[in-house]
Design a protein around this motif. Structure first.
Motif, PDB file in Angstrom:
ATOM      1  N   ALA A  53      33.761  37.334  -8.434  1.00 17.00           N
ATOM      2  CA  ALA A  53      33.399  36.318  -7.454  1.00 17.00           C
ATOM      3  C   ALA A  53      34.646  35.966  -6.655  1.00 17.00           C
ATOM      4  O   ALA A  53      35.768  36.329  -7.020  1.00 17.00           O
ATOM      5  N   VAL A  55      36.310  32.717  -3.886  1.00 16.46           N
ATOM      6  CA  VAL A  55      36.185  31.469  -3.141  1.00 16.46           C
ATOM      7  C   VAL A  55      37.238  31.458  -2.038  1.00 16.46           C
ATOM      8  O   VAL A  55      38.278  32.111  -2.148  1.00 16.46           O
ATOM      9  N   ARG A  72      28.265  20.524  -3.389  1.00 19.89           N
ATOM     10  CA  ARG A  72      27.089  21.350  -3.604  1.00 19.89           C
ATOM     11  C   ARG A  72      25.836  20.484  -3.717  1.00 19.89           C
ATOM     12  O   ARG A  72      25.903  19.327  -4.139  1.00 19.89           O
ATOM     13  N   LEU A  76      20.935  22.953  -7.162  1.00 19.95           N
ATOM     14  CA  LEU A  76      21.440  24.219  -7.671  1.00 19.95           C
ATOM     15  C   LEU A  76      21.412  24.268  -9.188  1.00 19.95           C
ATOM     16  O   LEU A  76      21.536  23.241  -9.865  1.00 19.95           O
ATOM     17  N   GLY A  88      31.228  32.580  -3.773  1.00 21.33           N
ATOM     18  CA  GLY A  88      30.137  33.075  -4.606  1.00 21.33           C
ATOM     19  C   GLY A  88      30.458  34.465  -5.116  1.00 21.33           C
ATOM     20  O   GLY A  88      31.600  34.928  -5.046  1.00 21.33           O
ATOM     21  N   ALA A  89      29.452  35.141  -5.622  1.00 19.90           N
ATOM     22  CA  ALA A  89      29.629  36.467  -6.212  1.00 19.90           C
ATOM     23  C   ALA A  89      30.032  37.487  -5.152  1.00 19.90           C
ATOM     24  O   ALA A  89      29.623  37.396  -3.986  1.00 19.90           O
ATOM     25  N   ASP A  91      29.507  40.852  -3.530  1.00 19.13           N
ATOM     26  CA  ASP A  91      28.385  41.774  -3.402  1.00 19.13           C
ATOM     27  C   ASP A  91      28.879  43.209  -3.241  1.00 19.13           C
ATOM     28  O   ASP A  91      30.013  43.431  -2.792  1.00 19.13           O
ATOM     29  N   GLU A 104      30.710  34.324   2.359  1.00 19.70           N
ATOM     30  CA  GLU A 104      30.117  33.150   1.729  1.00 19.70           C
ATOM     31  C   GLU A 104      30.388  31.884   2.538  1.00 19.70           C
ATOM     32  O   GLU A 104      29.518  31.013   2.658  1.00 19.70           O
ATOM     33  N   GLU A 108      27.419  29.590   3.832  1.00 18.80           N
ATOM     34  CA  GLU A 108      27.250  28.255   3.256  1.00 18.80           C
ATOM     35  C   GLU A 108      27.488  27.137   4.265  1.00 18.80           C
ATOM     36  O   GLU A 108      26.751  26.140   4.272  1.00 18.80           O
ATOM     37  N   TYR A 131      32.155  34.057 -14.465  1.00 20.14           N
ATOM     38  CA  TYR A 131      32.662  34.593 -13.207  1.00 20.14           C
ATOM     39  C   TYR A 131      34.167  34.803 -13.271  1.00 20.14           C
ATOM     40  O   TYR A 131      34.906  33.981 -13.808  1.00 20.14           O
ATOM     41  N   GLU A 152      22.360  25.041  -0.229  1.00 22.31           N
ATOM     42  CA  GLU A 152      23.549  25.191  -1.056  1.00 22.31           C
ATOM     43  C   GLU A 152      24.543  24.047  -0.925  1.00 22.31           C
ATOM     44  O   GLU A 152      25.222  23.709  -1.903  1.00 22.31           O
TER      45      GLU A 152
END
Length: 211
Positions: A53, A55, A72, A76, A88-89, A91, A104, A108, A131, A152
């Protein structure tokens, strides 16, 4: 609440020059064995696996730099209502952690990636929620306009970088769950209670840039 806005260390040019010198290169593969983990005291349970992940730590290039953060939404499944960085994760289509963090942030909060310049990254933060988080530090032009994704993000706000980088504001908190007492950083700012993973990453940024 301690804020050292007049400290020369927090002038914009000085902040970004120090960040470029002291952060890890954003282009290298994150999570190498030689990189220091921010929360090195975390002891993963047997069989623990962490998903990649990322940030974004968006430092806004104001006269007194700030850090853009989010709250947030309460709907969630994980970390509902908590203060967080956009992220987030990672991809499969993301080129690297920086690409994931930028994607992200745009999804978001509508942060235009053309206004964001990645400067580098910190070592990983391993979250007990599963994560392997790479924090990507970036310079953000202050002309941005946000469009929050209500699924989110409840709100976005800015905190003076000088407040977050002052160790007197890094309090030690603890809570007991699952029969174990857990310790963490907490950094209350106005009505915002910054703690847990986010506060741990902020502490990692302080140790990388200013400690």
């Amino acid at each position: 609440m301690t804020i050292l806005a007049d400290d020369d260390r927090f002038l914009p040019d000085r902040v970004f020059a120090v960040a470029k010198r002291r952060l890890l290169p954003v282009s290298e593969a994150e999570g190498g064995a030689s990189e220091p983990v921010i929360n090195a005291d975390f002891k993963p349970p047997r069989g623990f696996r962490a998903r990649p992940a990322a940030v974004l730590i968006p430092i806004v290039a104001r006269d007194h730099p700030t850090v853009l953060m989010t709250r947030r939404t309460a709907r969630l499944r994980q970390h509902a209502g908590q203060i967080a960085f956009p992220g987030g994760a990672v991809d499969p289509g993301d080129a690297d952690a920086a690409a994931a963090a930028l994607r992200e942030a745009e999804e978001e909060i509508g942060l235009d990636p053309r206004l964001v310049q990645p400067l580098g990254r910190l070592g990983p933060y391993i979250a007990g929620t599963g994560y392997h988080i790479t924090p990507v530090v970036a310079r953000v032009e202050p002309s941005f306009r946000l469009l929050l994704n209500p699924d989110e993000v409840e709100s976005a706000f800015e905190v003076p970088l000088s407040f977050l980088m002052t160790p007197e504001n890094h309090r030690q908190g603890s809570r007991e769950w699952d029969g174990t007492r857990h310790f963490f950083y907490e950094m209350p700012y106005d009505e915002h209670y910054i703690w847990g993973i986010t506060a741990g990453i902020i502490r990692g940024l302080y140790e990388r840039l200013f400690a």
